[in-house]
Structure formats: structure tokens, C-alpha cells
Enzyme design. Structure first.
Site, PDB file in Angstrom:
ATOM      1  N   SER A 554     -11.166  -5.553 -17.933  1.00 21.31           N
ATOM      2  CA  SER A 554     -11.465  -5.519 -19.369  1.00 21.31           C
ATOM      3  C   SER A 554     -11.105  -4.175 -19.990  1.00 21.31           C
ATOM      4  CB  SER A 554     -12.945  -5.801 -19.598  1.00 21.31           C
ATOM      5  OG  SER A 554     -13.723  -4.891 -18.858  1.00 21.31           O
ATOM      6  N   GLY A 583     -13.140  -8.896 -16.885  1.00 16.98           N
ATOM      7  CA  GLY A 583     -13.940  -9.443 -15.786  1.00 16.98           C
ATOM      8  C   GLY A 583     -13.229  -9.488 -14.453  1.00 16.98           C
TER       9      GLY A 583
END
Ligand code: SGN
Ligand code: CA
Length: 731
Positions: A554, A583
Site C-alpha cells: 500500500s 495489503g
């Protein structure tokens, strides 16, 4: 003139001059051929179903009694062979979802560069097309037994009338006769479909063995007790309960009789491919036998276990019939080598992608780490090097084949390969070479087909340890006392020290090959946004080159959001591809790189990697495991793009306070991966300090959630790495 002289000199110094010294390699490989079905291995079937031509290879050369695969299923085993790597590193984990990344280093590519002429004919089963071969002609997927189609090098398909095993041999011989360049040594991989399910014999073998009973194996009626994993009984590969009327038992059309014994639903697709003559031969062989079975069950003459025994006979005879054709065709190849004089300087190897259950544990198929499918036959004839009649107990594995072939070709074996050259084992076969391995590592990654739970384990000369992660079970077998693996002794106090020792070996092996969740490539296709982003990135990557590649989670993904403005300023003009996915952990990055996000035309000058904070945050994975995941990514990139510079960034600090456990864990990972830098291709930079206050706190004004930078944070980031990126990319 000068150019010409230079060219000749080059040829002499490379492969050409060595051609004469270096032997040819004929690698004959089949699919699902259990050792028990090769008479040289001396099983209960040896007398009733001899394989004289295969035995001849052993007799004139060597037979290996402790030869194993690394993952007992087709595509994965082949990928292990080509790459010399365990599945988690070559990326081909299973037959259902994997696609072989043919841009990675494989032994055929290297051997070809050293001057070998390379060819592969027959079953390939790796989804992508072969790379590293001068010539290839392969079956699509599993291929067909009757009148098979072959994919040609121009991607068209060609159908040959006849029986698959004969045709594969014809095609291989044709290549030897017409296309071989006799100024070079050759590597020819002749890869049969047989004896793979649905075990369809050649017309000439349809009634072979009709008048004999095949001996039954031990464990045909295994009850899966003996303290073995509770997952055993969930299998869907039983002779008693998972044989189809049509597909497996060769009854015509769609039967639905006696559903407690036979499944309906899959017809005999091979029959559907046959021409009229083939169908007639087939029917006249099978119809009387089929009718008799139905009559015998109806009349009550055959019931219960006897029906299973009948099914075993039908299965094993068909299986062995397909092997009869393999054996005959191996004989044809050997004869060609004899007739042409090639035999003298040609190494002949016979092997198969894995073993198979021939009724042991009540099964057909493979996958489990039990002996019958873990074992891979390995026969080799090498005149002048391997003494005739050699029997070897050395522990060898399919990951060794690539390094071995490279060693034979006098090529360097890439240091990243997991396997080892078998040359020392060939040269002194009476005992294992010095410093040889004393255990092998195995991993099966699970699939719905046949419902075998994922498991991994280690095997030494005497013991076998398996671990089933879904149930948390260990199984331990003493192969001397219990060769058929009917009793797990993991809970037996007498084996407490053996269990501890084997668990130690298991951990050592996993650490050695860097196996953990962090290194086993994993997709997140169940998340729609992730799947979409992956597809978009593959598409973007395929559009053309990029110069700067950003890889991560991310935090890298955020260049498209909070970091957008800064990105425009610094990177938009540099032809940048952002492969950051929210993630993602190391395992997801590995999967993406193996599955299309780094196509051949993308040749960045620089790749910036920052990954690992989600291995920490979501799983608190151990530092050395996450570091192994990062190392695997770096090694993958080094292999695929040797020219590219890698800027590995230390994982950014997280958590407000300096003593935050997640912060500490990231720091421990960084301390390990820092060592990957070689200052030449791999550079490491830790810019943590740029974000932190003096007391080590992470200010909200830079990372509001103590994990992700805001616009200000992205500016700090870009500023801190700019000099390095510019230098590496020559911008
Ligand atoms: C097919 C077979 C399975 C077999 C796999 C894997 N079904 O799916 O029985 O386990 O291949 O085999 S079938 O309906 O096609 O016969 S492998 O050799 O490719 O690993
Ligand atoms: Ca197979």
C-alpha cells in the site's frame, strides 16, 4: 576478414570445440510411471509385467533406488526439473492455477547457449510454451492417447493418426534423423503421456494380460487407521469408490448401474476420438469382458470386496498395457542409437514425473508423500562412465536433473539452483558422494482434484516426517519396520527422539530453501479489486517498456493517491510502472511477478522495492521468514533482469513509538535484508530516520496512521531516494 576470424575463434572457444567431448543426452520421460511397474525395481509386478527395454538401461548402466520428486504432480515436477528449483521458487505449485514462467532460467536455455542442440517432443503440461529449445512439438495439456493433436512451434495444431506413445517416439526419431545438427551434441527430451489416467492401451495391447491375474499390492483395503493423518480418508482417489464406469473402467457410453461401486458422469473420451477401425478393435476386446462383469454382479457371483478386486484388475492391466507400449518404444529408441553408433556417446535416462499408487492404500493417482508416489524411477546408461549393473542408494531428486545436465555439458551451474549435480553420484555409485544430502524435502500444495490435503515433509534413508498444516498433524514413519507406511509412530514414546530429530531436519530444510508463507507465491484473486488491478497492471506492462519499476504494498500503491502530486513531479517523466498493491505481503508480490506483471518487453533500468510491512502487521511473521520473502523477490528479479539495478528500501518505520513491537520487527527484517546489497546490482537504502523525530516517534504530521505517509511523507521519501535513483538509472 577480421570479422570472420573473430567468429571462428568464438565458435572454437564456446560450444563447438567441446561438441565431440560432450555426450548427447536422451531423456526419456513418462507420466505417472510407478517404480513398481518397472521390472528392474523388482516389485510384486516384475514377473507378470516385465519391462525388458527399460531394464536394459538399468542393466547396462545404473538404477537409483532412492530417487524422489519434490512435489508429486505433473506440472510441478516438470518445473522442478527445468529449473533445478523447488516449487515455491519456480512458482509452479500445482496443476490447477499455475502457469510456468518460461522467462526464468532453465537448464535447456543454458545448455543450448553452450552449444547443445535442444529438442522436446511430447507431454509438456506447463501452460506456457517451451523456452530454450531449438525444436519442440508438444501435446496440449494432458494430450490424448488416440490420434493425438500436437502444438507446433508456430502455435498451430497438427493431428497424427495412431497411438500416442508410438507417435511421440516417431516424432523424436524423426527429429534425430532429419533435424539433428551433427556438429553439436544434442539434448532430446522424449516425454510420453503414458501411463497417465485414463490408462488407454494401444490397439495391439488390448487383450494383453487377459489370461492372467495381476498380484495385488499390500494395503489394497487400507482403512487409514494406524494413527495416520485424519485427512487420509477424505481422499477422492480410491479404487473402491472413485472409479468412473466410462473414463476409468472403459465401459461404453454413460452407465449408471451399481452406483455404490462405480461413478457415472465421465465417459471414455479416448473412445470418442477413435476411428472406426480402432473402435472395432476396442469393442471386440472389451465388450465380452464388460458384459461378463455386469452379468456376474447381477447374478450375485461378484460382490463387495470382490468388485473392488475386479476394478483393481481392470485398472492395473490397462495401466501396464500402456507401459508395454512405452517399453517397446524405448526399445525402438535404443535400437536407433545402436544402429547409428550414437549409443556410445549418448547418455540415456529414463524417468517419470512422479510415481503412482497401483492400489497401495486403496488408491490410484499420486500427490501424497507416501513412497509409491514420492519415488521417481531413475535409470541411466552412460557408457564409459557408469559401470554396467550399478545399484545406487544415494538420495536423489528431480531438482538435481538440471544441475546434472549442466555439469555434463560442462556449463556453470547457477548458484541459485536448489538441486545438485549427480555426476559425483554417477562416478562413484557404490556409496553416496562425500558431503551428500542425508534427507530430501518435499511439498505438495493442495488442489481440489482427488482431495489430498496440502502437506510437506522430509525423508531420510530410514524415516519420513510429514506435516499437514490444515490439521496441524505430524506423521512419522519408520520405513525399515513399516515399509508400507501403515502406522505413524509420531506419538509413540519410543520414537520421541527420532521425532525431535526429524523435526529438526524439517526446520533446517525449510530454512535452507527459505520455505514459509512469505516465499510461497500466492494470489488474492478472491478480492475483486486486486484481481482487477493485477489484470490492469499486466495489460499496462504489456504495452511496452518502462524505465522505473516500483514494487511493493500500500505504501507504494499510495503514489497513486496521497503521493500523486509528488509522483507527477519526480516519476511521471521517467516512464514508471507502479506495481504496488495495498495489503500485499512478499508472497503476493512473488505471485504477481511470476504471473505476467514482468513480461519480457519490460526491461526497467531501476526497480525500487519496499515490501514486508504486511508480513509484520497481519501475521507478525518472523523476521527471518519475511527477509527470506524479500530475498526471493530480489533473486527473482536478478534472474529475470540481470542488467537491472535494484534499489531495495528498508521497510519504513511503523507504530508511533520507537518500541512498538511491529516497528521492532520491521527493524529486524531490515537488518537481515541489508546484507543482500552487493553495491553493484543490488543497493540498499534505509531512509527511516527522515521520517522520525529525535526521540524515535513517528509524527502524525508525516504518517497520520503511523504506517502510511501523507503527501508530506511522500515528498520526504522522493527527496531521500532521488540521488540514488538518478545515479542508478543514469538519469
Ligand atoms: C487429470 C486426471 C487426474 C490427475 C490429474 C493430474 N483426471 O486431472 O486423475 O490426478 O490429471 O495428473 S483425468 O480425468 O484427466 O483423468 S498429472 O499427471 O497431470 O499430474
Ligand atoms: Ca504425472
Amino acid at each position: 576478414m577480421r570479422i570472420k576470424i573473430f567468429a571462428v575463434a568464438l565458435i572454437i572457444s564456446s560450444g563447438f570445440s567441446r561438441a565431440a567431448e560432450r555426450p548427447n543426452i536422451l531423456f526419456i520421460f513418462s507420466d505417472d510411471h510407478a517404480e513398481a511397474a518397472i521390472s528392474a525395481y523388482g516389485s510384486h509386478l516384475a514377473k507378470t509385467a516385465p519391462t525388458p527395454n527399460l531394464d536394459r538401461i538399468a542393466k547396462e548402466g545404473a538404477i537409483f533406488h532412492n530417487s524422489f520428486c519434490a512435489n508429486s504432480i505433473c506440472g510441478p515436477s516438470r518445473a522442478c526439473i527445468l529449473t533445478g528449483l523447488h516449487s515455491h521458487t519456480n512458482g509452479f505449485l500445482d496443476n490447477n492455477n499455475s502457469r510456468f514462467d518460461g522467462t526464468q532460467t532453465t537448464f535447456p536455455q543454458i545448455i543450448r547457449k553452450t552449444g547443445y542442440q535442444t529438442a522436446i517432443v511430447g507431454k509438456w503440461h506447463l501452460v506456457s510454451n517451451p523456452t530454450g529449445f531449438d525444436y519442440w512439438e508438444i501435446l496440449p495439456g494432458q494430450g490424448a492417447y488416440y490420434n493425438p493433436d500436437f502444438i507446433q512451434m508456430d502455435n498451430t495444431r497438427k493431428r497424427y493418426e495412431g497411438y500416442c506413445t508410438d507417435i511421440i517416439t516417431d516424432r523424436a526419431l524423426e527429429w534425430l534423423k532429419k533435424q539433428r545438427d551433427d556438429s553439436k551434441p544434442f539434448l532430446l527430451m522424449c516425454q510420453h503421456k503414458a501411463p497417465h489416467r485414463n490408462w488407454t492401451p494401444a490397439p495391439r495391447h488390448l487383450t494383453l494380460f487377459d489370461d492372467i491375474q495381476m498380484p495385488e499390492p499390500p494395503g489394497l483395503f487400507d482403512d487409514y487407521g494406524g494413527n495416520r493423518s485424519k485427512t487420509l480418508k477424505n481422499h477422492a482417489m480410491g479404487i473402491a469408490s472413485h472409479m468412473y464406469w466410462g473414463h476409468d473402467m472403459k465401459f461404453p457410453g454413460q452407465q449408471s448401474l451399481f452406483p455404490e461401486h462405480f461413478l457415472s458422469g465421465i465417459a471414455n473420451r479416448q473412445y470418442e476420438r477413435m476411428n472406426e477401425r480402432q473402435k472395432q478393435q476396442w469393442d471386440s476386446a472389451y465388450t465380452p469382458k464388460n458384459n461378463k462383469l455386469i452379468a456376474d454382479i447381477k447374478s450375485g457371483k461378484l460382490k463387495g470386496k470382490d468388485i473392488t478386486k475386479w476394478k483393481y484388475q481392470r485398472y492395473i492391466k490397462d495401466y501396464l498395457r500402456t507401459i508395454r507400449a512405452v517399453d517397446e518404444n524405448v526399445g525402438r529408441m535404443l535400437k536407433y542409437l545402436d544402429d547409428t553408433g550414437l549409443a556410445k556417446n549418448t547418455i540415456v535416462i529414463y524417468s517419470s514425473d512422479q510415481g503412482f499408487y497401483l492400489g497401495e492404500h486403496g488408491w490410484y493417482d499420486k500427490r501424497w508423500m507416501f513412497e509409491e508416489s514420492l519415488a521417481m524411477p531413475f535409470l541411466i546408461r552412460w557408457p564409459g562412465t557408469i559401470p554396467a549393473g550399478t545399484e545406487s542408494e544415494t538420495l536423489i531428486q528431480n531438482i538435481d536433473y538440471g544441475p546434472t545436465f549442466l555439469d555434463i555439458a560442462k556449463a556453470d551451474i547457477p548458484s541459485h539452483m536448489h538441486g545438485r549435480s549427480l555426476l559425483p553420484a554417477f562416478k562413484q555409485p557404490s556409496r553416496p558422494p562425500k558431503n551428500w544430502r542425508s534427507s530430501i524435502y518435499y511439498a505438495y500444495y493442495g488442489e481440489r482434484t482427488h482431495q489430498v490435503a496440502r502437506h510437506d515433509g522430509v525423508r531420510t534413508g530410514r524415516h519420513k516426517l510429514m506435516f499437514f498444516p490444515d490439521t496441524g498433524e505430524w506423521n512419522l514413519f519408520d520405513l525399515h519396520k513399516d515399509p508400507h507406511e501403515m502406522q505413524s509412530v509420531h506419538a509413540n514414546p519410543e520414537y520421541a527422539s527420532t521425532l525431535a530429530e526429524m523435526q529438526g531436519i524439517y526446520t533446517t530444510q525449510r530454512n535452507h530453501f527459505g520455505v514459509s508463507d512469505a516465499t510461497i507465491p500466492r494470489a488474492k484473486m478472491q478480492q475483486a479489486w486486486w484481481k482487477k488491478r493485477h489484470q490492469e497492471k499486466v495489460k499496462a506492462a504489456n504495452k511496452g517498456n518502462c524505465d522505473l519499476l516500483l514494487i511493493g504494498d500500500s505504501i507504494t500503491h499510495g503514489w497513486e493517491n496521497s503521493g500523486k502530486e509528488v509522483f507527477e513531479e519526480y516519476y511521471a517523466g521517467r516512464n514508471t510502472l507502479n506495481l504496488g498493491f495495498s495489503g500485499d505481503r512478499t508472497q503476493h508480490v512473488l505471485w504477481r511477478l511470476l504471473n505476467g506483471e514482468l513480461p519480457p518487453q519490460v526491461k526497467p533500468k531501476v526497480a525500487v522495492i519496499m515490501i514486508g510491512t504486511n508480513n509484520t502487521g497481519q501475521a507478525m511473521q518472523k523476521a527471518d521468514e519475511t527477509a527470506a520473502g524479500i530475498k526471493a523477490i530480489v533473486e527473482l528479479l536478478r534472474d529475470r533482469r540481470p542488467e537491472m539495478k535494484i534499489l531495495l528500501l528498508g521497510i519504513f518505520p511503523r507504530g508511533v513509538q520507537a518500541h512498538d513491537p511491529k516497528r521492532k520487527l520491521n527493524e529486524a527484517i531490515n537488518a537481515l535484508v541489508e546484507k543482500l546489497a552487493d553495491q553493484q546490482h543490488i543497493h540498499y537504502l534505509d531512509i527511516s530516520k527522515e521520517f522520525l523525530s529525535e526521540d524515535g516517534a513517528l509524527p502524525k504530521s508525516i504518517m497520520p496512521d503511523a504506517l502510511h505517509p501523507n503527501a508530506k511523507g511522500y515528498r520526504i521519501w522522493a527527496g531521500a531516494v532521488e540521488e540514488k535513483i538518478t545515479a542508478l538509472g543514469g538519469w
